[in-house]
Design a protein around this motif. Sequence first.
Motif, PDB file in Angstrom:
ATOM      1  N   THR A  59      30.202 -33.881  46.087  1.00 44.92           N
ATOM      2  CA  THR A  59      30.251 -33.857  44.624  1.00 44.92           C
ATOM      3  C   THR A  59      31.695 -33.926  44.153  1.00 44.92           C
ATOM      4  N   LEU A  60      31.909 -34.560  43.017  1.00 42.86           N
ATOM      5  CA  LEU A  60      33.226 -34.658  42.399  1.00 42.86           C
ATOM      6  C   LEU A  60      33.160 -33.986  41.032  1.00 42.86           C
ATOM      7  N   VAL A  61      34.003 -32.980  40.831  1.00 40.34           N
ATOM      8  CA  VAL A  61      33.993 -32.208  39.581  1.00 40.34           C
ATOM      9  C   VAL A  61      35.262 -32.507  38.794  1.00 40.34           C
ATOM     10  N   LEU A  62      35.100 -32.829  37.522  1.00 39.11           N
ATOM     11  CA  LEU A  62      36.242 -33.067  36.648  1.00 39.11           C
ATOM     12  C   LEU A  62      36.865 -31.734  36.242  1.00 39.11           C
ATOM     13  N   VAL A  63      38.152 -31.577  36.507  1.00 40.95           N
ATOM     14  CA  VAL A  63      38.877 -30.375  36.093  1.00 40.95           C
ATOM     15  C   VAL A  63      39.377 -30.574  34.664  1.00 40.95           C
ATOM     16  N   GLU A  64      38.944 -29.715  33.775  1.00 43.22           N
ATOM     17  CA  GLU A  64      39.416 -29.778  32.393  1.00 43.22           C
ATOM     18  C   GLU A  64      40.679 -28.924  32.286  1.00 43.22           C
ATOM     19  N   HIS A  65      41.742 -29.497  31.717  1.00 43.73           N
ATOM     20  CA  HIS A  65      43.033 -28.811  31.707  1.00 43.73           C
ATOM     21  C   HIS A  65      43.930 -29.370  30.603  1.00 43.73           C
ATOM     22  N   ASP A  66      45.106 -28.741  30.451  1.00 44.45           N
ATOM     23  CA  ASP A  66      46.080 -29.210  29.453  1.00 44.45           C
ATOM     24  C   ASP A  66      47.396 -29.598  30.117  1.00 44.45           C
ATOM     25  N   ASN A  67      47.330 -29.961  31.403  1.00 43.77           N
ATOM     26  CA  ASN A  67      48.479 -30.326  32.242  1.00 43.77           C
ATOM     27  C   ASN A  67      49.311 -29.120  32.667  1.00 43.77           C
ATOM     28  N   GLN A  68      48.914 -27.941  32.213  1.00 44.26           N
ATOM     29  CA  GLN A  68      49.635 -26.726  32.601  1.00 44.26           C
ATOM     30  C   GLN A  68      48.728 -25.718  33.293  1.00 44.26           C
ATOM     31  N   SER A  69      47.491 -25.604  32.805  1.00 44.25           N
ATOM     32  CA  SER A  69      46.550 -24.671  33.417  1.00 44.25           C
ATOM     33  C   SER A  69      45.120 -25.197  33.293  1.00 44.25           C
TER      34      SER A  69
ATOM     35  N   ASP B 136      38.590 -22.591  31.768  1.00 42.06           N
ATOM     36  CA  ASP B 136      37.483 -21.833  32.357  1.00 42.06           C
ATOM     37  C   ASP B 136      36.213 -22.657  32.545  1.00 42.06           C
ATOM     38  N   ALA B 137      36.004 -23.635  31.679  1.00 36.70           N
ATOM     39  CA  ALA B 137      34.769 -24.425  31.732  1.00 36.70           C
ATOM     40  C   ALA B 137      34.563 -25.049  33.106  1.00 36.70           C
ATOM     41  N   THR B 138      35.653 -25.328  33.812  1.00 42.12           N
ATOM     42  CA  THR B 138      35.573 -25.966  35.123  1.00 42.12           C
ATOM     43  C   THR B 138      34.869 -25.065  36.139  1.00 42.12           C
TER      44      THR B 138
ATOM     45  N   LEU C 124      37.383 -31.549  43.688  1.00 39.26           N
ATOM     46  CA  LEU C 124      37.818 -31.519  42.297  1.00 39.26           C
ATOM     47  C   LEU C 124      38.730 -32.710  42.007  1.00 39.26           C
ATOM     48  N   LEU C 125      38.711 -33.159  40.758  1.00 45.27           N
ATOM     49  CA  LEU C 125      39.626 -34.206  40.310  1.00 45.27           C
ATOM     50  C   LEU C 125      40.510 -33.670  39.202  1.00 45.27           C
ATOM     51  N   VAL C 126      41.827 -33.694  39.440  1.00 43.03           N
ATOM     52  CA  VAL C 126      42.801 -33.349  38.417  1.00 43.03           C
ATOM     53  C   VAL C 126      43.487 -34.649  38.010  1.00 43.03           C
ATOM     54  N   ALA C 127      43.186 -35.134  36.813  1.00 39.07           N
ATOM     55  CA  ALA C 127      43.815 -36.346  36.287  1.00 39.07           C
ATOM     56  C   ALA C 127      44.704 -35.948  35.124  1.00 39.07           C
ATOM     57  N   GLY C 128      45.996 -36.167  35.269  1.00 38.30           N
ATOM     58  CA  GLY C 128      46.924 -35.764  34.222  1.00 38.30           C
ATOM     59  C   GLY C 128      48.308 -36.305  34.488  1.00 38.30           C
ATOM     60  N   SER C 129      49.298 -35.708  33.830  1.00 40.67           N
ATOM     61  CA  SER C 129      50.683 -36.106  34.011  1.00 40.67           C
ATOM     62  C   SER C 129      51.532 -34.850  34.196  1.00 40.67           C
ATOM     63  N   SER C 130      52.332 -34.840  35.264  1.00 40.85           N
ATOM     64  CA  SER C 130      53.116 -33.645  35.625  1.00 40.85           C
ATOM     65  C   SER C 130      52.198 -32.432  35.691  1.00 40.85           C
ATOM     66  N   CYS C 131      51.107 -32.600  36.414  1.00 40.29           N
ATOM     67  CA  CYS C 131      50.038 -31.587  36.436  1.00 40.29           C
ATOM     68  C   CYS C 131      49.932 -30.865  37.776  1.00 40.29           C
ATOM     69  N   ASP C 132      51.057 -30.735  38.480  1.00 43.20           N
ATOM     70  CA  ASP C 132      51.028 -30.088  39.793  1.00 43.20           C
ATOM     71  C   ASP C 132      50.556 -28.638  39.700  1.00 43.20           C
ATOM     72  N   ALA C 133      50.948 -27.940  38.620  1.00 44.21           N
ATOM     73  CA  ALA C 133      50.531 -26.540  38.463  1.00 44.21           C
ATOM     74  C   ALA C 133      49.013 -26.428  38.386  1.00 44.21           C
ATOM     75  N   VAL C 134      48.379 -27.396  37.724  1.00 49.09           N
ATOM     76  CA  VAL C 134      46.916 -27.400  37.618  1.00 49.09           C
ATOM     77  C   VAL C 134      46.300 -27.625  38.995  1.00 49.09           C
TER      78      VAL C 134
END
Length: 310
Positions: A3-13, A16-18, A33-43
Motif C-alpha cells: 500500500t502507498l499512503v499519501l503523507v499530508e504535510h506543510d513541508n515542515q511537519s 495527524d490525518a496521515t 509512505l509518500l512524502v511529496a514536497g520541497s525541502s521536506c526532509d524533516a517530514v
Amino acid sequence: MKTLVLVEHDNQSMKDATLSVVTAASKLGEVHLLVAGSSCDAVAQEAAKVAGVGKVHVADDPAYEHGLAENVAPLIAGLMDHHDAFLAPATTTGKNIAPRVAAMLDVMQISDILSVEGEKTFTRPIYAGNAIATVESSDDKLVITVRGTAFDKAEAEGGSAEIEAIGGPGDAGVSSFVSADLAEGGDRPELTSANIIVSGGRALKDGETFEKIITPLADKLGAGIGASRAAVDAGYVPNDYQVGQTGKIVAPEVYIAIGISGAIQHLAGMKDSKTIIAINKDEDAPIFQVADIGLVADLYKAVPELTEKL
C-alpha cells in the motif's frame, strides 16, 4: 499487498490525518509512505518514525512544494506500478488528489471508508451517513480515501522505516500556485484533531455575536471552534470552521452544539463524537435526538453563565 499512503504535510511537519490512514493501510498489507514536497526532509524523518511503516518514498522537488494535485497525481500514478493500493485521508487535500489518481489508473475510487472487511472489501457511509454500504472492488489497483475518525491513529514513534529518494514527472504545467490566505488559529487546536469542539449555528445572528458567545467558552475549554453550514453561509465565520457532510468530519471527546438545529448534513459530520452536548431553545430540535446531554434554554443566557462558572 503493498500500500502507498499519501503523507499530508506543510513541508515542515506531518499532519495527524496521515496516522489514521496508516492504520487503515496496515489492515491491507505492507505500508509505504509518500512524502511529496520541497525541502521536506524533516517530514520524511518524522514519517520514518511512524510505527508499522516499511518504507518512505521522498519526492523533493519545487513542483510539489504546495501539493498541487495536477503535479502530485502523476507522481503517485507512476508509483502504482509497484503498489497495489493507494490511500489518502478524506481531507481537502486527499479528496483533491485521489480522484485524479483513480482516473489515471482507470479504476473506481472507494471513498471515505469506515472499515476494512477484506483485501478488497470495505464499508463506507451513504445517504449522509444514515446507511453504511459494504463495497467490494474488482479492480487490480485500489484508490481509497479514509475517514480519519473511523480508525485509531498509528503510533507516531517507534518505527524505523527506510527512506528512499525518488524522482517524478515534476511540474505538469497546467496549474500554478498563486497565494494562500490562511486563517490564523493561534494556539487553538485544529478541528480534526481537537479533543473538545464548541460549534455555533445560525441562531447566533451575526459574526460579532458568534465571536462574543462562542470564543470565550472555547478559550476556557481549550477547544476548537466549529460551525454549522448555515452559520458559514451567513458569513459569521470562514468556511474552514464548517462541520458536516460538506465540511469537516470530526469525532472529539466532547462536542458542544450551540444554537444548532441538527440538520442531517451537520449530524453526518459530528455524530461519532464521544459525548454530544446540545444547547437550543427549541425542545423539538433534531440535535437532541443524538445528544447525550441536552439543555433547552436561551443560548444568550445559558452560554455566558456556563463560561463564567468554568
